[in-house]
Design a protein around this motif. Sequence first.
Motif, short mmCIF file in Angstrom:
data_model
loop_
_atom_site.label_atom_id
_atom_site.label_comp_id
_atom_site.label_asym_id
_atom_site.label_seq_id
_atom_site.Cartn_x
_atom_site.Cartn_y
_atom_site.Cartn_z
N PHE A 235 0.83 -1.20 0.00
CA PHE A 235 0.00 0.00 0.00
C PHE A 235 0.87 1.26 0.00
O PHE A 235 0.50 2.27 -0.60
N LEU A 236 2.02 1.19 0.65
CA LEU A 236 2.91 2.35 0.74
C LEU A 236 3.89 2.45 -0.44
O LEU A 236 4.85 3.21 -0.37
N THR A 237 3.66 1.71 -1.51
CA THR A 237 4.54 1.76 -2.67
C THR A 237 4.74 3.18 -3.19
O THR A 237 5.87 3.56 -3.52
N ARG B 289 8.44 4.95 -3.58
CA ARG B 289 8.93 5.55 -4.83
C ARG B 289 9.25 7.03 -4.66
O ARG B 289 10.24 7.53 -5.20
N ARG B 290 8.42 7.73 -3.90
CA ARG B 290 8.68 9.15 -3.67
C ARG B 290 9.94 9.33 -2.83
O ARG B 290 10.73 10.25 -3.08
N GLU B 291 10.13 8.47 -1.84
CA GLU B 291 11.34 8.55 -1.03
C GLU B 291 12.57 8.26 -1.89
O GLU B 291 13.61 8.90 -1.73
N HIS B 292 12.44 7.32 -2.82
CA HIS B 292 13.55 7.01 -3.71
C HIS B 292 13.88 8.20 -4.59
O HIS B 292 15.05 8.49 -4.85
N LYS B 293 12.87 8.91 -5.03
CA LYS B 293 13.07 10.03 -5.94
C LYS B 293 13.58 11.28 -5.21
O LYS B 293 14.45 11.98 -5.71
N TRP B 294 13.03 11.56 -4.02
CA TRP B 294 13.31 12.82 -3.35
C TRP B 294 14.03 12.66 -2.00
O TRP B 294 14.32 13.66 -1.35
N ASN C 41 -5.82 9.97 -0.52
CA ASN C 41 -5.91 11.39 -0.85
C ASN C 41 -4.52 11.99 -1.07
O ASN C 41 -4.31 12.77 -2.00
N ILE C 42 -3.58 11.62 -0.22
CA ILE C 42 -2.21 12.11 -0.37
C ILE C 42 -1.60 11.60 -1.66
O ILE C 42 -0.98 12.35 -2.41
N PHE C 43 -1.80 10.31 -1.96
CA PHE C 43 -1.27 9.73 -3.19
C PHE C 43 -1.88 10.38 -4.41
O PHE C 43 -1.19 10.60 -5.41
N ALA C 44 -3.17 10.70 -4.37
CA ALA C 44 -3.84 11.37 -5.50
C ALA C 44 -3.24 12.76 -5.71
O ALA C 44 -3.03 13.18 -6.85
#
Length: 180
Positions: free
Chosen positions: A43-45, A49-54, A128-131
């Motif tokens: 669910f936290l994928t 990915r965001r942590e990997h990017k930023w 909502n955050i992911f959207a």
Amino acid sequence: MPINCVHDFHFIMDGGMKNKLKSLDFFENQRSLSRIIVQILNFLTPVIRREHKWGKQRLSKYMPVCNDPDEIREHVHAYVPGELYRELKLLHQDLNFYSIGQLVRGFIDLFLGFVDVYNDDVFQELENIFARWRSEDEQTRQTPREFLRQLWRIIQNLPEKNRLITVYDYNFSPFWIFRT
């Protein structure tokens, strides 16, 4: 016929975190701690990915399993799908985490923090955050023309000629390789 690869991931978790995971109401039908952990990580994928990017470099700094020295630490085995394990492994390597176990404990702790704040609405709030993140990504995505213009500026300012520039896809695999 593709075979689903499952990685037996072993790490240490403090007893308090383990008890919190087992007591979550929305995972009542899950008997296995491994399945709960894998569902949370799946669910936290977008967060992974965001942590990997930023994310910032961690400089391989050791973080204790638990700040309380009297807390019981337990061995946990999670049977993680191969693709998810690969993402965790790449994040571990690229951001220089001390261990993948430290990384997984951090994501579980993040999820439990959201559960403490939002209770049963945790999944809706995270959606909502992911959207919102998807919307931001779509608004800031470069067109192919902008991407190539930026790439051309980079190539022109490289000190040496005849070098390779590799463009990766979302699976961290080489997509294009350019010779300058």
